[in-house]
Design an enzyme around this catalytic site. Structure first.
Site, PDB file in Angstrom:
ATOM      1  N   SER A   1       0.826  -1.204   0.000  1.00 20.27           N
ATOM      2  CA  SER A   1       0.000   0.000   0.000  1.00 20.27           C
ATOM      3  C   SER A   1       0.864   1.260   0.000  1.00 20.27           C
ATOM      4  O   SER A   1       1.648   1.486  -0.921  1.00 20.27           O
ATOM      5  CB  SER A   1      -0.957  -0.048   1.195  1.00 20.27           C
ATOM      6  OG  SER A   1      -1.883   1.014   1.124  1.00 20.27           O
TER       7      SER A   1
ATOM      8  N   HIS B   1      -2.555  -1.038  -4.362  1.00 22.78           N
ATOM      9  CA  HIS B   1      -4.011  -1.031  -4.455  1.00 22.78           C
ATOM     10  C   HIS B   1      -4.512   0.394  -4.214  1.00 22.78           C
ATOM     11  O   HIS B   1      -3.775   1.259  -3.756  1.00 22.78           O
ATOM     12  CB  HIS B   1      -4.655  -2.045  -3.487  1.00 22.78           C
ATOM     13  CG  HIS B   1      -4.403  -1.763  -2.051  1.00 22.78           C
ATOM     14  ND1 HIS B   1      -4.678  -2.670  -1.050  1.00 22.78           N
ATOM     15  CD2 HIS B   1      -3.893  -0.682  -1.412  1.00 22.78           C
ATOM     16  CE1 HIS B   1      -4.358  -2.156   0.115  1.00 22.78           C
ATOM     17  NE2 HIS B   1      -3.884  -0.941  -0.087  1.00 22.78           N
TER      18      HIS B   1
END
Length: 360
Positions: free
Chosen positions: A101, A126
């Protein structure tokens, strides 16, 4: 088994005695920073403060950020990203373990050619999500989430060199990458464990500073050498009133009038000195110089010949002596060997004959 953060010995520059400090404190002094937990406000502020303080303390020491992060808040990650771009020094980012992330965004924020991922690490991309959004309902936070998503896409595009379509596709779902895939994607530049820490440039700078410090302490030269336009205490020059009245030195107009210096005719007629061209004939001077130079060359040649003769004589004498000594030694050795062999043969024959006669 010990509990808590390990401690190591370290001598603080201000203290004479060695003290125990935690290992992270010691590594921070070596410009090694760690992002090893979920990126939240406290951890982000700690990293930001360390980067600012270490930059102020030494502006020539590159910093290394080791990342083993499961993700975290988008705003916190963007803050660390901006600080890495703001620091004037080179910041190395090293991915160890996982960079998920926002950890992957911080990993890509390092200086180009200074981003490294360890061989068995993992990278995850993501899209950002918000815990304030509820299903099937609109929220004012949705607009902010969209802005943050566009910002993340822009930053990934800037640091990886990929087109927007590729970045958006990777952010739609969880995109796990190996270090090699992350390198091909543009998140890191190298895959390996050789991070060059400390870098050769840093070592050269530190050595130069140490030498300059030793020279300053040796000669006790103040640094910086010049603080301002002041050249001393004006009181040391004395009271200007005691120097006297400047009007008594004379009238400056008297020095400007050339008539008051004297009559130029008193110095003589310049025609009586003669023609300057007749004083020296350049051709005659060149001829005399050439003759003297030729005489010097002849003298040098004769001197060289005499020196060569003397050197040859000395060399021949030394060579003859050395040759005679070597020849005599070799001759004596050969003669002694031959004589010994002949003597031994004759002696053996005579001894055998006498022994045989006696035996019979």
């Amino acid at each position: 088994m010990p509990v808590g953060i390990p401690k190591v010995t370290f001598q603080i520059p201000e203290n004479e005695e060695w003290t125990w400090v935690d290992i992270y404190n010691r590594l921070h002094r070596e410009r090694a920073l760690f992002l090893g937990a979920k990126l939240e406000w406290e951890l982000a502020n700690t990293i930001l403060g360390l980067m600012v303080y270490l930059t102020i303390q030494d502006k020539t020491w590159e910093q290394f950020l080791f990342i083993n992060c499961p993700g975290g808040w988008v705003v916190c990650g963007v803050a660390v990203f901006d600080m890495i771009q703001t620091v004037p020094l080179c910041v190395h980012t090293i991915g160890i373990g996982k960079a998920y992330s926002m950890g992957s965004l911080v990993l890509s924020a390092g200086d180009f050619t200074e981003r490294t991922a360890f061989p068995h690490g993992r990278v995850l991309l993501h899209q950002p999500v918000s815990s304030y959004l509820e299903e099937d309902k609109l929220s004012p936070d949705s607009m902010e989430v969209r802005r943050l998503r566009k910002l993340v896409v822009k930053l990934y595009k800037q640091r990886t060199g990929q087109v927007t379509r590729v970045i958006v596709k990777d952010l739609e779902r969880d995109s796990f990458m190996t270090p090699t895939e992350a390198k091909n994607h543009g998140i890191v530049d190298f895959v390996g464990v050789n991070i060059g820490w400390p870098s050769p440039r840093h070592r050269r700078q530190r050595e130069t500073e140490e030498r300059e410090t030793e020279e300053r302490e040796k000669w006790k030269i103040p640094f910086p050498f010049f603080y301002g336009p002041s050249v001393g205490d004006p009181e040391e020059f004395g009271n200007p009133e005691e120097l006297g009245d400047p009007k008594k030195l004379g009238d400056p107009e008297e020095f400007d009038d050339p008539k008051k210096l004297g009559d130029p005719e008193e110095f003589g007629n310049p025609e009586e000195f003669g023609d300057l061209k007749n004083l020296v004939d350049p051709e005659e001077f060149d001829e005399e110089f050439d003759e003297e130079f030729d005489d010097l060359e002849e003298f040098d040649e004769e001197l060289d010949k005499e020196l060569d003769k003397e050197f040859d004589k000395e060399f021949d004498e030394e060579f003859d002596e050395e040759f005679d000594e070597e020849f005599d030694e070799e001759f004596d050795e050969e003669f002694d060997e031959e004589f010994d062999e002949e003597f031994d043969e004759e002696f053996d024959e005579e001894f055998d004959e006498e022994f045989d006669e006696e035996f019979e």
